[in-house]
Design a protein around this motif. Structure first.
Motif, mmCIF file in Angstrom:
data_model
loop_
_atom_site.group_PDB
_atom_site.id
_atom_site.type_symbol
_atom_site.label_atom_id
_atom_site.label_comp_id
_atom_site.label_asym_id
_atom_site.label_seq_id
_atom_site.Cartn_x
_atom_site.Cartn_y
_atom_site.Cartn_z
ATOM 1 N N GLN A 152 0.817 -1.210 0.000
ATOM 2 C CA GLN A 152 0.000 0.000 0.000
ATOM 3 C C GLN A 152 0.853 1.263 0.000
ATOM 4 O O GLN A 152 0.313 2.359 -0.105
ATOM 5 N N SER A 153 2.170 1.116 0.105
ATOM 6 C CA SER A 153 3.043 2.286 0.136
ATOM 7 C C SER A 153 3.406 2.777 -1.265
ATOM 8 O O SER A 153 3.884 3.900 -1.412
ATOM 9 N N VAL A 154 3.201 1.959 -2.297
ATOM 10 C CA VAL A 154 3.537 2.387 -3.661
ATOM 11 C C VAL A 154 2.393 3.227 -4.212
ATOM 12 O O VAL A 154 1.222 2.978 -3.915
ATOM 13 N N PRO A 155 2.701 4.237 -5.046
ATOM 14 C CA PRO A 155 1.632 5.109 -5.548
ATOM 15 C C PRO A 155 0.730 4.437 -6.576
ATOM 16 O O PRO A 155 -0.450 4.757 -6.678
ATOM 17 N N ARG A 156 1.262 3.489 -7.367
ATOM 18 C CA ARG A 156 0.463 2.841 -8.410
ATOM 19 C C ARG A 156 1.060 1.485 -8.733
ATOM 20 O O ARG A 156 2.209 1.196 -8.413
ATOM 21 N N THR A 157 0.257 0.664 -9.393
ATOM 22 C CA THR A 157 0.701 -0.657 -9.816
ATOM 23 C C THR A 157 1.574 -0.538 -11.062
ATOM 24 O O THR A 157 1.262 0.228 -11.969
ATOM 25 N N LYS A 158 2.655 -1.310 -11.101
ATOM 26 C CA LYS A 158 3.554 -1.257 -12.256
ATOM 27 C C LYS A 158 4.346 -2.547 -12.379
ATOM 28 O O LYS A 158 4.508 -3.289 -11.419
ATOM 29 N N THR A 184 -3.761 -4.121 -0.894
ATOM 30 C CA THR A 184 -3.484 -5.021 0.218
ATOM 31 C C THR A 184 -3.903 -6.437 -0.147
ATOM 32 O O THR A 184 -4.737 -6.647 -1.038
ATOM 33 N N ASP A 185 -3.316 -7.412 0.556
ATOM 34 C CA ASP A 185 -3.652 -8.815 0.312
ATOM 35 C C ASP A 185 -5.026 -9.193 0.837
ATOM 36 O O ASP A 185 -5.580 -10.217 0.433
ATOM 37 N N ARG A 186 -5.573 -8.397 1.719
ATOM 38 C CA ARG A 186 -6.849 -8.738 2.336
ATOM 39 C C ARG A 186 -7.999 -8.543 1.362
ATOM 40 O O ARG A 186 -7.983 -7.672 0.490
#
Length: 260
Positions: free
Chosen positions: A171-177, A193-195
């Protein structure tokens, strides 16, 4: 009297034998007690050895945890440095038409601030037509990059494509890449998050956008490794261009999304 003396001697000998037996019994009990004490000492020594081993194991675990925490802190510092560098990079390059428009706008603002200039002159400066931009030429799309020989990260299974993925939820990264593409898997950092299956949903949304946007015809599902970092994602409904195979199309789209 002489007859009584042998009887007395015999009785005294019997008493001495009884006393010796009692002493032997006492010594036997003392030896048994000593053995019990030795056993107790051995048990205590074993327990102390086990406690020492447990303490050593806890110390090793604590050192490993501290080492992992230090590595995580270093990674966070590196990420923050990269973010600051990315924010500090500003592009001052402008196209020719944009530069002329900006100069004209600055000139109009200066004229408006000067009280000695009449409104007619301001309107005259504003009425200067902007230079015509050259017609935009269509840039041909580059040819799709082919899947290298020996790469198994993308497989064609019937009408669908299966992609081997190594996803790290954070959750600390700004976007998925995408952070890497190897022969066996595609490595990603997922901004979720994994939840509650959130990481899998975000992963499928990212891949769907990489393959052509939020098209309802593109179906993306995680079929293996729902809660594990190593996953297999199935993608259906892709329509590659002519003279391009399905696997080459998928690999080319993943390469284009790499690092963005």
């Amino acid at each position: 009297r002489e007859k009584e003396r042998p009887d007395l001697k015999a009785k005294e000998k019997d008493k001495e034998r009884d006393i010796e037996r009692e002493r032997e019994k006492v010594r036997e009990r003392d030896r048994d007690k000593e053995k019990e004490r030795d056993k107790e000492r051995d048990r205590d020594r074993d327990e102390k050895d086990r406690d020492k081993e447990k303490d050593k194991e806890r110390e090793r675990m604590r050192e490993d945890e501290e080492e992992r925490a230090e590595k995580e802190k270093e990674k966070e510092k590196e990420k923050k440095k990269k973010k600051k560098k990315d924010k500090g990079k500003l592009s001052f390059e402008m196209e020719e038409g944009e530069e002329e428009d900006a100069q004209a706008e600055v000139l109009v603002k200066k004229l408006k601030k000067n009280p000695t200039v009449t409104s007619y002159e301001i309107r005259k400066e504003e009425a200067v037509p902007a230079p015509a931009l050259p017609p935009a030429t269509a840039v041909p799309e580059p040819e799709a990059e082919r899947l290298p020989a020996g790469y198994s990260c993308v497989k064609l299974v019937g009408q669908s494509v299966e992609i081997s993925v190594e996803a790290t939820a954070s959750q600390s990264v700004p976007r998925t890449k995408i952070i890497g593409i190897s022969a066996h898997s595609v490595a990603l950092v997922v901004a979720a998050t994994d939840r509650n299956n959130e990481a899998n949903k975000e992963l499928c949304n990212f891949l769907r956008s990489a393959f052509g946007g939020d098209d309802k015809a593109i179906v993306c599902d995680v079929i293996r490794g729902f809660k594990a970092p190593v996953k297999t994602v199935s993608v259906k409904g892709l329509v590659p261009k002519e003279a391009t195979s399905m696997i080459d199309f998928v690999y080319d789209r993943l390469r284009r999304a790499f690092g963005k």
